[in-house]
Scaffold this motif. Structure first.
Motif, short mmCIF file in Angstrom:
data_model
loop_
_atom_site.label_atom_id
_atom_site.label_comp_id
_atom_site.label_asym_id
_atom_site.label_seq_id
_atom_site.Cartn_x
_atom_site.Cartn_y
_atom_site.Cartn_z
N ILE A 100 0.82 -1.21 0.00
CA ILE A 100 0.00 0.00 0.00
C ILE A 100 0.86 1.26 0.00
O ILE A 100 0.38 2.35 -0.35
CB ILE A 100 -0.95 -0.01 1.21
CG1 ILE A 100 -2.14 0.94 1.00
CG2 ILE A 100 -0.21 0.34 2.48
CD1 ILE A 100 -3.05 0.55 -0.10
N TYR A 137 2.12 -4.28 3.32
CA TYR A 137 3.30 -3.47 3.10
C TYR A 137 4.48 -4.39 2.80
O TYR A 137 4.53 -5.53 3.28
CB TYR A 137 3.66 -2.64 4.34
CG TYR A 137 2.54 -1.84 4.93
CD1 TYR A 137 2.31 -0.54 4.51
CD2 TYR A 137 1.72 -2.37 5.91
CE1 TYR A 137 1.29 0.21 5.06
CE2 TYR A 137 0.69 -1.63 6.46
CZ TYR A 137 0.47 -0.34 6.03
OH TYR A 137 -0.53 0.39 6.56
N ILE A 196 -4.04 -4.42 5.50
CA ILE A 196 -3.29 -3.43 4.72
C ILE A 196 -1.88 -3.96 4.59
O ILE A 196 -1.18 -4.17 5.58
CB ILE A 196 -3.31 -2.06 5.42
CG1 ILE A 196 -4.78 -1.59 5.54
CG2 ILE A 196 -2.49 -1.06 4.66
CD1 ILE A 196 -4.92 -0.30 6.29
N LEU A 249 -2.73 3.93 6.89
CA LEU A 249 -3.92 4.09 6.05
C LEU A 249 -5.20 4.19 6.86
O LEU A 249 -5.93 5.17 6.76
CB LEU A 249 -4.02 2.93 5.06
CG LEU A 249 -5.09 3.10 3.97
CD1 LEU A 249 -4.77 4.31 3.10
CD2 LEU A 249 -5.19 1.86 3.12
N CYS A 250 -5.46 3.19 7.71
CA CYS A 250 -6.73 3.16 8.42
C CYS A 250 -6.65 3.78 9.82
O CYS A 250 -7.67 3.85 10.51
CB CYS A 250 -7.26 1.73 8.53
SG CYS A 250 -6.30 0.67 9.63
#
Length: 1047
Positions: free
Chosen positions: A410, A456, A454, A498-499
């Motif tokens: 991401i 990475y 997510i 992100l979140c």
């Protein structure tokens, strides 16, 4: 602007000549020379000031003429005044009761009259699990909306105008915000309306519209035109009202006549300018209002000409409006049909291109003969039964359906396959301690994992985390204090980029090993490898490996017991290798590092100790975390009545799969001798194992944790000194099968011994299941001398074993990748229908008691050993507390429906450590129901050498540092996650208007909202308290943080 100032201006306007009054207004705003044509300027700043003053002057005239809702000024009551205030507040947005009360003006008695009018103008919408109950304005009251309501602030005016235009657009109406029809003035103030038809007023409007027509943009603004149009509408409505109630001869209000005649000889009448500005592109947003004003001119003209009955004029007017709306709807319909035809045309073109491609490439589609395609289809159907076997355990195990495939980082947006030798791909996760499932608070603590889906690259992620860390260190003092409230950088915590979820570790994605099982070889092995033979091989292997564990010779008694129970002479030290071995996977350096990072975090958080990757308990904590997480998810699904498979979101299922594969890979990261010792210690619970003494009884263990640990650690037994080995697919299948059989039988006996049902089994005529159960009961009774085992129910054993089987199905699904039966993926099955499906998936007989008959020779010996433990006799005599199955789900305490009951309890609460009668801050723990004395030095305790408050100390025992408390006198929930972090949360008590009452400021009666309390329960059960605290603190800007440890 004060209301009394408006009243004074209205009194003056009613007593003065209208022209004189408006001249005074022009002079007061220093605009007389501007509208008289005696002043001009090219200075842009001066022109802006004139425009602004003109806007304010027009707004003042609108207020003087239109704001009549004052008793004595017009024929209205106090109730009408309040009703109008409420209508305009609700035109901005739907509002809660408390917000309305705060916004409404109070009279001399501090009353708002809201209760008397709210039901007439609004509809109450009940709240959901969050938010407030809201009042929404009734549609029939929307016509009372005045965009220039004088109690609006500038932001409220903009919001109300935008909301009403949006509403009218959704309804398919025009965007004209018409002035409402005001109530008539009282006789003493009736002269005010003549401000709207005097010569000065006509002159002001003509000059404003003339500037717009001549396109002198620096001399007019759109808000100026909007106010002028509103005044024109007010004048036309007033004239229309008078003409409808009186004859033409009696009406002296002649705005429409002056608007058409004044200046008409030069083509500069007000009506002429109004028709021209409609075509201006710069005033497109006002077109609907201009159109409505022109229609009103026609209506007033018809009324003056008396061309028909008065009632017909309004009908003609409505028909005229309807015709305009019909045209607009027809235009929208035409555009929609054109778009549909365009889409159909494109699809037809694509279909034609497909056909042309097939025609031009017939050789690609015509070379396969029909016979071969039919034979391939038949072969695929035949192979489907084998390849798509829905069995996850044993020699009939199916094939792994899917692997991770290609994933995208991401951060760097790079796509990569999840492979053993590729750079690590990681999921961010949060490991926290939990007592959600424990039956003895303060004693059994297990780490629980949460994650967000997510992905990475590990290298990219590490660079990003380091950068974030140094940025946080270099922040200003205020920002640093705020950051410390949310995350603990020293303990490795961070926010997901992100979140924004709170995380403290990463889970590497481990590729699933494809298990290509040779079913013919498995069948041959199954003929020789029975459960008894398997136990002999395991015991022989462990006895041969004990020399590498650096232990003393105190385990000779265990060795003798194992040799007596099972003849190990038939099994050689390397017999375990004869059923197939293979080379273990080799992971890249980055994956190995991430395995260590995650395992160390789990060990550190779970045991609350310093990081130590050499500790022998590191793999055990990883296995326990995996097992506990699966149990928590299964309990959540059962609580919500959802299906075991198919109900989890993709991120939950992927995270669970990553956690299981990570736990399975711990044997490759740790020393093999350590893993082998752990396996021996766990296997000793079920069978006698050399070198292991004082194994716990079957009543003292969690059998699912035992199953996970045994399954994930058994490959370490295949390790040789000179070469790294692991079991082949066939060996793994039988290892899993026999481990599952042993653990299942042990768990069933555990349920039987812990059961106190008195429903004794009837005779064997009830079927094979009852007969097998009766035989098991007879054997157990012999070895326990009947102490405390007076009988049991078959159904109680099946109910007790069902959660274990559900957890086992989730575990083996994530471990092997074999898809479950479709019936378990659909709607939630009943417990009766789940059991045979789970048994089929786990390669267990549908009659679970049949396990004891299939392995009768081995099981009889094991039951004697299991029941001979001294802990069993103590438990059956009631001398030891035991856990009954199925385990009772932990819930929040039952709260009273009426909040006054809690207040009454708090009023009788006295601090146990204080002698004075001073009432403290009674705080109720929602996890166990204990009333505590919060924020008081009298109840402070020592915790790890630090003084902490009563709630902080209690949360450490009751919730492993996580707490949920209700401050009774403040009517507020306190969420705690550690000694230094917490946040307030709305209480689940609402008043009749669907609102909470923090600090009990309003004093309305409060009642329990079951939906909100259930939301709190789910927050606790799903381990979301820590995340909720982090999110609330992120939105909170504080300079000096609250000392949560003193709560």
């Amino acid at each position: 602007m004060f209301d009394k100032d408006i009243i004074m201006l209205q009194i003056a306007a009613s007593k003065m000549d209208p022209n004189h009054f408006l001249i005074l207004v022009l002079l007061r705003f220093e605009l007389f020379d501007i509208f008289n044509g005696n002043s001009s300027s090219k200075d842009q700043e001066v022109l802006k000031q004139w425009n602004r003053l003109t806007e304010e002057m027009l707004y003042l005239i609108i207020i003087i003429v239109g704001e009549r809702y004052v008793p004595g000024i017009s024929h209205v009551t106090k109730e009408d005044v309040t009703m109008r205030e409420v209508i305009h507040l609700l035109c901005i947005q739907a509002m809660a009761h408390s917000s309305l009360v705060k916004s409404l003006p109070e009279n001399e008695s501090h009353e708002t009259w809201l209760e008397t009018v709210i039901s007439k103008v609004a509809v109450f919408k009940k709240p959901g699990v969050s938010g407030h109950g809201l009042y929404e304005l009734k549609k029939e009251c929307l016509k009372e909306f005045n965009p220039f309501f004088y109690h609006y602030s500038r932001p409220q005016h903009s919001k109300a105008e935008e909301a009403q235009k949006k509403r009218r657009t959704q309804e398919g109406s025009d965007k004209a915000l018409r002035p409402p029809v005001p109530p008539p003035f009282c006789p003493g103030f009736s002269n005010i309306v003549y401000l709207l038809c005097c010569d000065i007023f006509i002159h002001i409007l003509r000059r404003i519209f003339q500037k717009a027509v001549e396109d002198r943009s620096s001399r007019w603004t759109e808000p100026m035109i909007q106010r002028a149009l509103h005044l024109v509408g007010q004048a036309l409505l007033e004239e229309k009202t008078q003409l409808e109630s009186n004859s033409t001869e009696e009406v002296s209000f002649d705005f429409s006549l002056k608007a058409q005649k004044t200046g008409s000889e030069h083509g500069k009448s007000l009506f002429h300018f109004l028709t021209k500005i409609k075509s201006l592109p710069s005033l497109k947003a006002q077109n609907d209002m201009i159109t409505w004003n022109l229609q009103m001119f026609e209506v007033v003209k018809c009324l003056r000409e008396k061309s028909g009955p008065v009632t017909s004029f309004s009908v003609d007017h409505s028909k005229l409006e309807e015709s305009v709306q019909d045209k607009e709807k027809a235009e929208r319909k035409r555009k929609a049909e054109a778009a549909k035809a365009h889409r159909q045309k494109i699809m037809a073109q694509m279909s034609t291109m497909q056909k042309n491609f097939i025609e031009s490439n017939k050789m690609l589609y015509g070379n396969v003969p029909e016979s071969s395609s039919q034979s391939d289809t038949t072969a695929s159907v035949e192979s489907f039964d084998v390849d798509e076997s829905r069995v996850a355990v044993g020699p009939q195990q199916g094939v792994c359906s899917t692997d991770w495939g290609a994933q995208i980082c991401i951060l760097c947006q790079e796509e990569q396959e999840v492979q053993a030798q590729a750079p690590a791909m990681v999921l961010t996760a949060c490991v926290q301690r939990s007592t959600v499932l424990t039956q003895d608070r303060g004693k059994t603590l297990s780490p629980k994992g949460k994650w967000c889906l997510i992905l990475y690259h590990s290298s990219t992620f590490i660079v990003m985390i380091r950068r974030k860390y140094f940025e946080a260190v270099q922040n200003t003092t205020r920002n640093r204090l705020h950051a410390d409230l949310i995350i603990d950088l020293e303990n490795g915590e961070f926010m997901c980029p992100l979140c924004k979820s709170l995380c403290n570790t990463v889970i590497p994605l481990i590729p699933v090993e494809p298990s290509k099982l040779n079913y013919e070889s498995a069948e041959l092995v199954g003929q020789h490898l029975t459960l008894e033979r398997w136990i002999q091989i395991m015991s022989s292997r462990i006895r041969g490996l004990r020399g590498t564990w650096e232990t003393d010779n105190n385990g000779e008694e265990a060795v003798e017991e194992a040799m007596v129970l099972f003849d190990e002479s038939q099994a050689d030290f390397r017999s375990i290798l004869s059923f197939g071995v293979q080379e273990p996977p080799k992971f890249s350096r980055s994956i190995t590092e991430m395995l260590g990072v995650c395992a160390t975090t789990v060990h550190r958080v779970g045991l609350q100790t310093a990081p130590n990757d050499l500790c022998p308990y590191v793999p055990v904590m990883s296995w326990n975390t995996c097992a506990y997480t699966i149990q928590a998810i299964e309990s959540m699904l059962q609580e919500e009545g959802k299906a075991l498979f198919g109900s989890l979101q993709n991120r939950q299922l992927s995270g669970l799969k990553a956690l299981v594969q990570f736990s399975a890979s711990q044997r490759l990261k740790s020393k093999q001798a350590v893993i082998q010792k752990h396996f021996a210690d766990m296997l000793a619970v079920l069978v006698p194992v050399p070198t292991v003494e004082n194994a716990p009884s079957i009543l003292e263990v969690d059998f699912f944790h035992l199953l996970v640990g045994l399954v994930l650690s058994i490959p370490a037994l295949y390790q040789e000194e000179a070469v790294d080995l692991q079991p082949s697919a066939v060996s793994t299948a039988f290892n899993h099968l026999y481990l599952l059989h042993l653990v299942t039988m042990g768990h069933m006996l555990q349920i039987l011994l812990a059961s106190h049902d008195c429903a004794v089994i009837r005779g064997p005529e009830e079927g094979d299941e009852a007969q097998a159960a009766a035989e098991l009961f007879s054997i157990v009774s012999q070895h326990t001398d009947g102490a405390g085992v007076s009988g049991f129910s078959v159904e109680s054993v099946k109910r007790g074993v069902l959660p274990f089987l559900r957890c086992a199905a989730l575990f083996f699904n994530c471990l092997t990748g074999v898809p479950p039966p479709e019936e378990l993926s659909g709607t939630a099955e009943s417990p009766e229908s789940q059991l045979p499906l789970l048994c089929s998936y786990l390669s267990l007989p549908s009659n679970l008691f049949q396990l004891f008959q299939e392995h009768r020779d081995v099981v009889t010996t094991l039951i004697k050993r299991w029941c001979g433990d001294t802990a069993i006799s103590k438990a059956l005599k009631g001398e030891m507390q035991i856990i009954r199955y199925p385990r009772k789900r932990n819930r929040l305490i039952n709260l009273p429906e009426d909040y006054s009951v809690l207040l009454n309890q708090a009023s009788h609460f006295k601090c146990p450590n204080s002698s004075d009668d001073e009432r403290k801050h009674p705080t109720l723990c929602l996890l166990c129901g204990v009333m505590l004395c919060a924020q008081s030095p009298c109840c402070q305790q020592q915790l790890n050498g630090e003084e902490v408050g009563a709630c902080t100390a209690h949360a450490t025992i009751c919730g492993a540092g996580v707490g949920m408390f209700l401050r009774v006198r403040e009517c507020e929930i306190i969420l705690m996650a550690s000694k230094t972090r917490g946040s307030p949360y709305p209480a689940p008590y609402l008043d009749d208007y669907g609102e909470t009452d923090p600090q009990l400021g309003r004093g309305n009666p409060l009642h329990l909202c079951p939906e909100r309390y259930r939301k709190l329960l789910h927050m606790w059960q799903q381990h979301c308290i820590l995340e909720e605290i982090a999110r609330s603190l992120e939105l909170l800007n504080v300079m000096f943080p609250f000392e949560w440890q003193m709560l």
